[in-house]
Motif scaffolding. Structure first.
Motif, PDB file in Angstrom:
ATOM      1  N   ASP A 107      52.768  31.101  29.671  1.00  0.00           N
ATOM      2  CA  ASP A 107      51.690  32.138  29.322  1.00  0.00           C
ATOM      3  C   ASP A 107      50.162  31.594  29.024  1.00  0.00           C
ATOM      4  N   THR A 108      50.058  30.314  29.012  1.00  0.00           N
ATOM      5  CA  THR A 108      48.962  29.502  28.872  1.00  0.00           C
ATOM      6  C   THR A 108      48.199  29.843  30.147  1.00  0.00           C
ATOM      7  N   ALA A 109      46.837  30.271  29.824  1.00  0.00           N
ATOM      8  CA  ALA A 109      45.954  30.635  30.880  1.00  0.00           C
ATOM      9  C   ALA A 109      45.049  31.154  30.305  1.00  0.00           C
ATOM     10  N   VAL A 110      43.461  31.117  31.087  1.00  0.00           N
ATOM     11  CA  VAL A 110      42.378  32.194  30.710  1.00  0.00           C
ATOM     12  C   VAL A 110      42.895  33.507  31.386  1.00  0.00           C
ATOM     13  N   TYR A 111      42.532  34.434  30.389  1.00  0.00           N
ATOM     14  CA  TYR A 111      43.021  35.924  30.496  1.00  0.00           C
ATOM     15  C   TYR A 111      41.607  36.740  30.555  1.00  0.00           C
ATOM     16  N   TYR A 112      41.614  37.732  31.409  1.00  0.00           N
ATOM     17  CA  TYR A 112      40.547  38.356  31.945  1.00  0.00           C
ATOM     18  C   TYR A 112      40.843  39.754  31.797  1.00  0.00           C
ATOM     19  N   CYS A 113      39.792  40.410  31.399  1.00  0.00           N
ATOM     20  CA  CYS A 113      40.044  42.069  31.690  1.00  0.00           C
ATOM     21  C   CYS A 113      39.020  42.532  32.916  1.00  0.00           C
ATOM     22  N   ALA A 114      39.215  43.392  33.523  1.00  0.00           N
ATOM     23  CA  ALA A 114      38.507  43.683  34.699  1.00  0.00           C
ATOM     24  C   ALA A 114      38.447  45.346  34.774  1.00  0.00           C
ATOM     25  N   ALA A 115      37.721  45.818  35.445  1.00  0.00           N
ATOM     26  CA  ALA A 115      37.582  47.446  35.674  1.00  0.00           C
ATOM     27  C   ALA A 115      37.293  47.852  36.902  1.00  0.00           C
ATOM     28  N   ARG A 116      37.850  49.091  37.398  1.00  0.00           N
ATOM     29  CA  ARG A 116      37.437  49.389  38.502  1.00  0.00           C
ATOM     30  C   ARG A 116      37.412  51.119  38.394  1.00  0.00           C
ATOM     31  N   LYS A 117      36.772  51.725  39.177  1.00  0.00           N
ATOM     32  CA  LYS A 117      36.604  53.253  38.984  1.00  0.00           C
ATOM     33  C   LYS A 117      38.092  53.708  39.474  1.00  0.00           C
ATOM     34  N   ASN A 118      38.371  54.886  38.699  1.00  0.00           N
ATOM     35  CA  ASN A 118      39.568  55.717  39.145  1.00  0.00           C
ATOM     36  C   ASN A 118      40.837  54.955  38.645  1.00  0.00           C
ATOM     37  N   SER A 119      41.935  55.122  39.368  1.00  0.00           N
ATOM     38  CA  SER A 119      43.307  54.563  38.832  1.00  0.00           C
ATOM     39  C   SER A 119      43.409  53.422  39.251  1.00  0.00           C
ATOM     40  N   CYS A 120      44.590  52.691  38.636  1.00  0.00           N
ATOM     41  CA  CYS A 120      44.852  51.432  38.937  1.00  0.00           C
ATOM     42  C   CYS A 120      45.385  51.371  40.459  1.00  0.00           C
ATOM     43  N   ASP A 121      45.220  49.962  41.103  1.00  0.00           N
ATOM     44  CA  ASP A 121      45.182  50.004  42.372  1.00  0.00           C
ATOM     45  C   ASP A 121      46.765  49.542  42.846  1.00  0.00           C
ATOM     46  N   TYR A 122      47.341  48.507  42.452  1.00  0.00           N
ATOM     47  CA  TYR A 122      48.562  48.086  42.972  1.00  0.00           C
ATOM     48  C   TYR A 122      49.470  47.525  41.650  1.00  0.00           C
ATOM     49  N   TYR A 123      50.746  47.250  42.070  1.00  0.00           N
ATOM     50  CA  TYR A 123      51.728  46.865  41.240  1.00  0.00           C
ATOM     51  C   TYR A 123      52.088  45.413  41.762  1.00  0.00           C
ATOM     52  N   PRO A 124      51.692  44.294  41.164  1.00  0.00           N
ATOM     53  CA  PRO A 124      50.724  44.116  39.839  1.00  0.00           C
ATOM     54  C   PRO A 124      49.372  44.325  40.428  1.00  0.00           C
ATOM     55  N   PRO A 125      48.366  44.598  39.540  1.00  0.00           N
ATOM     56  CA  PRO A 125      46.999  44.522  40.036  1.00  0.00           C
ATOM     57  C   PRO A 125      46.559  43.393  40.803  1.00  0.00           C
ATOM     58  N   SER A 126      45.634  43.834  41.747  1.00  0.00           N
ATOM     59  CA  SER A 126      45.047  42.801  42.850  1.00  0.00           C
ATOM     60  C   SER A 126      43.646  42.441  42.186  1.00  0.00           C
ATOM     61  N   SER A 127      43.198  41.333  42.174  1.00  0.00           N
ATOM     62  CA  SER A 127      41.720  41.190  41.637  1.00  0.00           C
ATOM     63  C   SER A 127      40.616  41.418  42.573  1.00  0.00           C
ATOM     64  N   ALA A 128      41.187  41.418  43.854  1.00  0.00           N
ATOM     65  CA  ALA A 128      40.047  41.958  44.749  1.00  0.00           C
ATOM     66  C   ALA A 128      39.629  43.407  44.773  1.00  0.00           C
ATOM     67  N   ALA A 129      40.529  44.130  43.762  1.00  0.00           N
ATOM     68  CA  ALA A 129      40.177  45.551  43.890  1.00  0.00           C
ATOM     69  C   ALA A 129      39.224  46.087  42.606  1.00  0.00           C
ATOM     70  N   TYR A 130      39.003  44.910  41.958  1.00  0.00           N
ATOM     71  CA  TYR A 130      38.130  45.184  40.446  1.00  0.00           C
ATOM     72  C   TYR A 130      37.048  44.825  40.726  1.00  0.00           C
ATOM     73  N   ASP A 131      36.020  45.533  40.240  1.00  0.00           N
ATOM     74  CA  ASP A 131      34.709  45.148  40.395  1.00  0.00           C
ATOM     75  C   ASP A 131      33.903  44.595  39.209  1.00  0.00           C
ATOM     76  N   TYR A 132      34.360  45.029  38.158  1.00  0.00           N
ATOM     77  CA  TYR A 132      33.484  44.303  36.780  1.00  0.00           C
ATOM     78  C   TYR A 132      34.494  43.568  36.105  1.00  0.00           C
ATOM     79  N   TRP A 133      34.100  42.230  35.907  1.00  0.00           N
ATOM     80  CA  TRP A 133      34.851  41.410  35.132  1.00  0.00           C
ATOM     81  C   TRP A 133      34.365  40.840  33.521  1.00  0.00           C
ATOM     82  N   GLY A 134      35.103  40.701  32.956  1.00  0.00           N
ATOM     83  CA  GLY A 134      34.945  39.802  31.405  1.00  0.00           C
ATOM     84  C   GLY A 134      34.714  38.340  31.789  1.00  0.00           C
TER      85      GLY A 134
END
Length: 129
Positions: free
Chosen positions: A93-120
């Motif tokens: 599990d060692t990694a850099v962890y990010y939160c991200a946001a996108r308008k409306n609903s979740c995109d895919y399972y698992p989420p795709s980074s390309a679908a998120y517009d705002y990042w921590g």
């Protein structure tokens, strides 16, 4: 413009837990309830991996198989925050962890980074004995 600020990373031994926080900020009148929140991680030398997403209204989040049952995300739209509980951590599990946001609903399972517009900025989680 939405800005996300993460906190809570650190160094832990295998089997221990951490709780990450993500605070969202924007222009006056901003409310987090219009955005899905995705959690991602990137280990050294590897591509960014989508691990979890929670819909604007909450509910059952979508998660990658590698973290199901161990990572729990929640949100508090009134406070414009989200959290990620990391349980039973493993060295993998060692990694850099990010939160991200996108308008409306979740995109895919698992989420795709390309679908998120705002990042921590990301927060480092290191699991080592």
């Amino acid at each position: 413009q939405v800005q996300l600020v993460e906190s809570g990373g650190g160094l832990v031994q295998p089997g221990r837990s951490l709780r990450l926080s993500c605070a969202a900020f924007s222009v006056s009148g901003f409310t987090l309830d219009g955005y899905a929140i995705g959690w991602f991680r990137q280990a050294p030398g590897k591509e960014r991996e989508g691990v979890l997403c929670i819909a604007p209204s909450g509910g059952v989040p979508t998660a990658a198989d590698s973290v199901k049952g161990r990572f729990i995300t929640s949100r508090d739209n009134a406070k414009n925050t989200a959290s990620l509980q990391l349980l039973s951590l493993k060295p993998g599990d060692t990694a850099v962890y990010y939160c991200a946001a996108r308008k409306n609903s979740c995109d895919y399972y698992p989420p795709s980074s390309a679908a998120y517009d705002y990042w921590g900025r990301g927060t480092q989680v290191t699991v080592s004995s």
